[in-house]
Every structure is written in C-alpha cells, then in structure tokens.
Design an enzyme around this catalytic site. Structure first.
Site, mmCIF file in Angstrom:
data_model
loop_
_atom_site.group_PDB
_atom_site.id
_atom_site.type_symbol
_atom_site.label_atom_id
_atom_site.label_comp_id
_atom_site.label_asym_id
_atom_site.label_seq_id
_atom_site.Cartn_x
_atom_site.Cartn_y
_atom_site.Cartn_z
ATOM 1 N N TYR A 200 -7.593 -22.696 -30.297
ATOM 2 C CA TYR A 200 -9.209 -22.559 -30.998
ATOM 3 C C TYR A 200 -9.285 -23.675 -31.978
ATOM 4 C CZ TYR A 200 -12.425 -21.487 -34.408
ATOM 5 O OH TYR A 200 -13.781 -21.396 -35.307
ATOM 6 N N LYS B 121 -11.840 -26.725 -31.311
ATOM 7 C CA LYS B 121 -13.075 -27.273 -32.472
ATOM 8 C C LYS B 121 -12.672 -28.640 -32.903
ATOM 9 C CE LYS B 121 -15.834 -24.776 -34.120
ATOM 10 N NZ LYS B 121 -16.978 -24.507 -33.801
ATOM 11 N N THR C 289 -15.148 -25.713 -38.537
ATOM 12 C CA THR C 289 -14.026 -24.912 -39.162
ATOM 13 C C THR C 289 -13.240 -25.388 -40.146
ATOM 14 O OG1 THR C 289 -12.366 -23.227 -38.917
ATOM 15 C CG2 THR C 289 -12.908 -24.900 -37.068
ATOM 16 N N ASP C 290 -12.637 -25.020 -41.126
ATOM 17 C CA ASP C 290 -11.639 -25.780 -41.888
ATOM 18 C C ASP C 290 -10.354 -25.715 -40.854
ATOM 19 O OD1 ASP C 290 -11.015 -23.061 -41.756
ATOM 20 O OD2 ASP C 290 -10.861 -22.715 -44.003
ATOM 21 N N GLU C 291 -10.160 -24.834 -39.873
ATOM 22 C CA GLU C 291 -9.021 -24.938 -39.116
ATOM 23 C C GLU C 291 -8.454 -26.273 -38.627
ATOM 24 O OE1 GLU C 291 -8.208 -21.568 -37.006
ATOM 25 O OE2 GLU C 291 -8.987 -19.873 -38.465
HETATM 26 P P1 NAD Z 1 -18.952 -15.360 -32.858
HETATM 27 O O1 NAD Z 1 -17.938 -15.122 -31.848
HETATM 28 O O2 NAD Z 1 -19.092 -13.773 -33.520
HETATM 29 O O3 NAD Z 1 -20.172 -15.621 -32.007
HETATM 30 C C1 NAD Z 1 -20.193 -16.565 -31.035
HETATM 31 C C2 NAD Z 1 -21.406 -16.437 -30.271
HETATM 32 O O4 NAD Z 1 -21.542 -17.467 -29.261
HETATM 33 C C3 NAD Z 1 -21.581 -15.211 -29.433
HETATM 34 O O5 NAD Z 1 -22.803 -14.412 -29.661
HETATM 35 C C4 NAD Z 1 -21.415 -15.732 -28.066
HETATM 36 O O6 NAD Z 1 -22.210 -14.693 -27.023
HETATM 37 C C5 NAD Z 1 -21.969 -17.020 -28.091
HETATM 38 N N1 NAD Z 1 -21.244 -17.737 -27.134
HETATM 39 C C6 NAD Z 1 -19.712 -18.136 -26.629
HETATM 40 N N2 NAD Z 1 -19.779 -18.606 -25.510
HETATM 41 C C7 NAD Z 1 -21.025 -19.083 -25.208
HETATM 42 C C8 NAD Z 1 -21.404 -19.766 -24.243
HETATM 43 N N3 NAD Z 1 -20.727 -20.691 -23.389
HETATM 44 N N4 NAD Z 1 -22.863 -20.121 -24.085
HETATM 45 C C9 NAD Z 1 -23.693 -19.700 -24.965
HETATM 46 N N5 NAD Z 1 -23.305 -18.897 -26.005
HETATM 47 C C10 NAD Z 1 -21.889 -18.596 -25.944
HETATM 48 O O7 NAD Z 1 -18.759 -16.439 -33.837
HETATM 49 P P2 NAD Z 1 -18.928 -16.735 -35.348
HETATM 50 O O8 NAD Z 1 -17.882 -16.124 -36.292
HETATM 51 O O9 NAD Z 1 -20.434 -16.249 -35.467
HETATM 52 O O10 NAD Z 1 -18.672 -18.265 -35.447
HETATM 53 C C11 NAD Z 1 -20.042 -18.989 -35.178
HETATM 54 C C12 NAD Z 1 -19.601 -20.580 -35.410
HETATM 55 O O11 NAD Z 1 -19.047 -20.659 -36.659
HETATM 56 C C13 NAD Z 1 -18.241 -20.975 -34.339
HETATM 57 O O12 NAD Z 1 -18.815 -22.409 -34.069
HETATM 58 C C14 NAD Z 1 -17.113 -20.997 -35.115
HETATM 59 O O13 NAD Z 1 -16.322 -21.944 -34.831
HETATM 60 C C15 NAD Z 1 -17.898 -21.207 -36.648
HETATM 61 N N6 NAD Z 1 -16.937 -21.011 -37.695
HETATM 62 C C16 NAD Z 1 -16.628 -19.497 -37.871
HETATM 63 C C17 NAD Z 1 -16.077 -19.119 -39.084
HETATM 64 C C18 NAD Z 1 -15.702 -17.723 -39.153
HETATM 65 O O14 NAD Z 1 -15.249 -17.204 -40.204
HETATM 66 N N7 NAD Z 1 -16.147 -16.825 -38.439
HETATM 67 C C19 NAD Z 1 -15.672 -19.771 -40.255
HETATM 68 C C20 NAD Z 1 -16.011 -21.542 -39.875
HETATM 69 C C21 NAD Z 1 -16.839 -21.589 -38.645
HETATM 70 O O1 DAU Z 2 -11.067 -20.395 -41.191
HETATM 71 C C1 DAU Z 2 -12.168 -20.289 -40.715
HETATM 72 C C2 DAU Z 2 -11.801 -19.572 -39.358
HETATM 73 O O2 DAU Z 2 -11.758 -18.002 -39.992
HETATM 74 C C3 DAU Z 2 -12.850 -19.607 -38.263
HETATM 75 O O3 DAU Z 2 -12.929 -20.857 -37.533
HETATM 76 C C4 DAU Z 2 -12.420 -18.493 -36.920
HETATM 77 O O4 DAU Z 2 -13.830 -18.678 -36.202
HETATM 78 C C5 DAU Z 2 -12.420 -17.431 -37.762
HETATM 79 O O5 DAU Z 2 -11.974 -16.282 -36.703
HETATM 80 C C6 DAU Z 2 -11.218 -17.116 -38.854
HETATM 81 O O6 DAU Z 2 -10.018 -17.379 -38.413
HETATM 82 P P1 DAU Z 2 -8.844 -16.664 -38.926
HETATM 83 O O7 DAU Z 2 -7.715 -16.582 -37.857
HETATM 84 O O8 DAU Z 2 -8.476 -16.911 -40.433
HETATM 85 O O9 DAU Z 2 -9.426 -14.929 -39.127
HETATM 86 P P2 DAU Z 2 -8.814 -13.612 -38.812
HETATM 87 O O10 DAU Z 2 -9.821 -12.594 -39.227
HETATM 88 O O11 DAU Z 2 -8.210 -13.575 -37.295
HETATM 89 O O12 DAU Z 2 -7.485 -13.484 -39.581
HETATM 90 C C7 DAU Z 2 -7.520 -13.682 -41.115
HETATM 91 C C8 DAU Z 2 -6.210 -13.469 -41.350
HETATM 92 O O13 DAU Z 2 -5.765 -12.171 -41.425
HETATM 93 C C9 DAU Z 2 -5.136 -14.428 -40.760
HETATM 94 O O14 DAU Z 2 -4.094 -14.877 -41.824
HETATM 95 C C10 DAU Z 2 -4.523 -13.489 -39.596
HETATM 96 C C11 DAU Z 2 -4.607 -12.152 -40.559
HETATM 97 N N1 DAU Z 2 -4.744 -11.063 -39.797
HETATM 98 C C12 DAU Z 2 -5.767 -10.936 -38.730
HETATM 99 C C13 DAU Z 2 -5.889 -9.845 -38.112
HETATM 100 C C14 DAU Z 2 -7.121 -9.579 -37.038
HETATM 101 C C15 DAU Z 2 -3.853 -9.942 -39.704
HETATM 102 O O15 DAU Z 2 -2.947 -10.028 -40.595
HETATM 103 N N2 DAU Z 2 -4.051 -8.692 -39.215
HETATM 104 C C16 DAU Z 2 -5.158 -8.729 -38.105
HETATM 105 O O16 DAU Z 2 -5.293 -7.802 -37.498
#
Ligand code: NAD
Ligand code: DAU
Length: 361
Positions: free
Chosen positions: A166, A170, A141-143
C-alpha cells in the site's frame, strides 16, 4: 487564493471523500461551485454515504459518475463535459492488510490510476501553455515515510521509505504527481496525512472494527504487542486542511497533516472500551476480556507521528476537534447508523472476512 468552480472529486464514495463532499456542500459557504464525484464503487465505496446529499444537491451542485480512474477515455470525457478546473484525488485502495494479501489492485488503482488522471489533466489543461488557474490536489499518507523510532517526527523533507505494498504504491503516486509538476508544469498540490477516524469509515479499519465488535460481543483483535503508535486526526480536520491547501497552498508544494495526537493501539482500545461500554450499556470488564492478541501484521510500522509546522505556519490551519470529542462523535455515529453498517458489511465484505480472517481470534 484560487477560485475553484468545477471540482472533480475522485473516490468521493469512500470514507474521507464523502466527508469532504459533505464539508464543501454543507459547511463551506465560500464554495459556490459544483462537484463531480468519480468513483468505481469498489467494496469500499458506498453510495448510501451520500444519499441525502444526492437528494439535496443532485443535478445542480452534485453529480455522481461511476467509473474507474484507470479508464483514460472516460476520465477525459468528464474533464470536457464538466469543464473541470480542479481535481482532488482521494480514490485509492486504502487498506494495508489487503495490500499484503493482494497487492495488484493497489498498483493498478494507486499507481496507474493516478498516472491516468495526471495524463487527462495535462491534456485538458494544456491550451497553448499549461493553465495556471487550475489545480490537481493529490491526497496521500504519512506511511510513505516509513516507520519512526521512539522519538522524532515526519517532516515534508523526510526521505520516502515505504514498507507495505500500500505505502509503496502511494509513494509511487506521490512521485508521479511531483514529476508532472517539474516536467510539465502541471499545477499540483499534495498532502500527506496521518490516520483518520470519524463517520462513514469502512469497518475493516481499527476504530470502527473495534466499536462494532464490542457491540456484537466479538473478539477485539490486537496485532502484535499492541504498542504500535498512530497519530489520529478527525476526518473533518483533515478535510479542512485539504480544502485550505487547494485554495491557498503553494503550487508544487506538499504539506503534512496530522492530529499531533499519538496513541499506542492498546491504550486507544482501552479508551474506546470505556466510551462504547457507557453508551451501549455494556460491562467494561467483560468487554476488556474479549481483547485478543493475534499474529502481527507483516512489516508492521512501529510509529507514525507528523510534524505539522508547515501547514500551521504557512496556511494558518489548526485541528479543531479534540480526540475525546472526536471519539464520542464517532462512537455515537456507529451506534446510531445500523442500516449503513449492515449495508456495507453484507455480501462481499462478509465473505472476504470469513475467507481471510476466519482463523484469527
Ligand atoms: P476508502 O477505501 O474508504 O475509499 C476509497 C474510495 O475510492 C472508494 O469509494 C472506492 O470505491 C474508490 N476507488 C477505489 N478504486 C477506484 C478506482 N480504480 N476508480 C475509481 N474509484 C476507486 O479510502 P479513504 O480512507 O477514504 O482514503 C482516501 C484517500 O486518503 C486515499 O488516497 C488514502 O490513501 C488517503 N489517506 C487515507 C487515510 C486514512 O486514515 N484513511 C490517511 C491518509 C491518507
Ligand atoms: O497512516 C495513514 C494510514 O492509516 C492510511 O494511509 C491508510 O489508508 C489507513 O488505512 C491507515 O492505515 P493503518 O494501517 O495505520 O490503519 P488500520 O486501521 O488498518 O490500523 C491501525 C493500527 O491498528 C495499526 O497499527 C494496525 C492495528 N490494528 C488494525 C486492525 C484492523 C490492529 O491491531 N487490529 C486490527 O484488527
């Protein structure tokens, strides 16, 4: 170019992972191999997201294995049983708010889980010397880079500065992956991506949460002043980039992926209100009236923005879906898939929301 045959996808029942499996099996003719999906089916994992894939490809090209990435013996069995030559590691605890409320699961899955997978890959792929016809792709992630001010972008050499449990977990996993390349010669690639959106995203994340709350007339909780900025990328564009890196990325290198598409949360919410109101036949003024500024997220990163020059120049990847198009597709999907939404929000998730967020609004 790598030829990838037996791919272990971790976290394939989650948001990005299930879209990745769909992309490979439905839209990638050059991939003729098989996928083993290893997922623990936590609250965020959903087997309903791949039910049709199971029907069409199950047994031959798609196999599901329920298990924990921290379970070394089980992971090692999968490497042997399926002759795994590729890992794409999505599995993680992924929600920042949950990591603030309960960090332990993040350390277990994101740090120890990644460590366990690396150890299993190292053991399976060391036959005399380390095999070089294999790859372990780590999805991050970019975080990990922390928070930007009003200007500037994250590049691949930006120092790590994680702020939430989180992102710290990561960041730890990223360091372990790089260490296995330098120390053991494990062939790895890595990607750090910005905020994804699209179908099958768990509705605790901003975009699906807001779409569903609008439809149900619930408050739209905006953290702080609503001016935090995220760089949004459509999930299929992210997955195309991951697939490109897995095949063509330089071993031992990391690549940034982003939408180059920055929005303040509040501006994004206004666009979403316009789209949802039109499609769900709601009065936009009334929906705007449900915006509710709530207590800010502790340590809330102000701005993320990715510099994607490396993957664009080096691997000729480009985003393919505009934000307008991506948001339309996403809203349509959530409005049309009630059974999926009801399934994922029932039980455990609902009681968790009531326990942790019952007082907000
Ligand atoms: P998600 O939470 O939707 O899915 C995570 C999956 O991992 C689920 O199916 C869960 O059951 C499985 N899981 C969790 N713990 C586990 C374990 N111990 N063993 C096996 N499976 C397990 O997450 P996502 O949004 O699809 O993110 C996927 C990946 O991409 C993550 O590594 C996250 O850090 C990264 N990522 C997400 C975003 C985003 O915006 N969602 C952005 C950048 C990177
Ligand atoms: O940047 C990549 C990341 O993006 C991933 O690594 C994470 O897995 C993914 O969850 C996401 O993280 P964020 O914290 O940026 O996503 P979230 O959807 O939780 O929030 C997006 C923005 O919106 C953040 O600035 C917080 C704000 N927010 C979020 C929620 C859930 C609100 O203002 N209200 C809300 O209810």
């Amino acid at each position: 170019m790598r030829t990838l045959k037996n791919i272990l996808v971790t976290g394939g029942a989650g948001f990005i992972g299930c879209n990745f499996i769909r992309l490979l099996l439905e839209k990638t003719p050059e991939f003729t191999g098989r996928i083993v999906n290893l997922d623990a089916l936590t609250y965020a994992g959903n087997s309903a997201s791949l039910r049709d894939i199971e029907r069409r490809f199950g047994g031959a090209r798609y196999l599901f294995e329920r298990g924990d990435i921290c379970d070394r013996a089980f992971v090692e069995t999968l490497f042997r049983k399926y002759d795994i030559d590729t890992v794409v590691h999505f599995a993680a605890e992924s929600h920042v708010d949950r990591s603030i409320l309960g960090p332990e699961a993040f350390v277990k899955t994101n740090v120890l889980g990644t460590f366990t997978l690396l150890e299993a890959a190292r053991a399976a792929w060391k036959t005399g010397g380390m095999r070089q016809d294999v790859v372990f792709h780590h999805v991050s992630t970019d975080e990990v880079y922390g928070s930007l001010g009003e200007t500037g972008y994250f590049t691949e050499t930006t120092p790590y500065d994680p702020r939430s449990p989180y992102s710290a977990s990561k960041a730890s996993s990223d360091h372990l992956v790089m260490a296995y390349f330098h120390t053991y010669g494990l062939p790895i690639t890595m990607s750090n991506c910005s905020n994804n959106y699209g179908p099958y995203q768990f509705p605790e994340k901003l975009i699906p949460l807001m779409i569903l709350n609008m439809r149900e007339g619930k408050p739209l909780p905006v953290y702080g002043d609503g001016k935090n900025i995220r760089d949004w990328v459509y999930v299929e564009d992210h997955n195309n980039a991951v697939w490109t890196i897995m095949r063509k990325g330089v071993t031992g290198e990391k690549y940034n992926i982003g939408g180059e598409n920055e929005w303040e949360n509040i501006t994004l919410l206004q666009s979403l209100i316009a789209i949802v109101s039109e499609k769900a036949k709601l009065d936009p003024a009334k929906v705007r009236g449900t915006i509710s500024y709530v207590k800010d997220r502790p340590g809330h990163d102000r701005r993320y923005a990715m510099d994607c020059t490396k993957i664009k120049r080096g691997l000729a990847w480009r985003q393919g879906v505009s934000f307008e198009e991506g948001l339309e597709r996403t809203v349509d999907w959530y409005l049309e898939n009630n059974a999926w939404v009801d399934g994922i929000r029932s039980g455990e998730y609902q009681s968790w929301v009531e326990k942790n967020y019952g007082d907000r609004g």
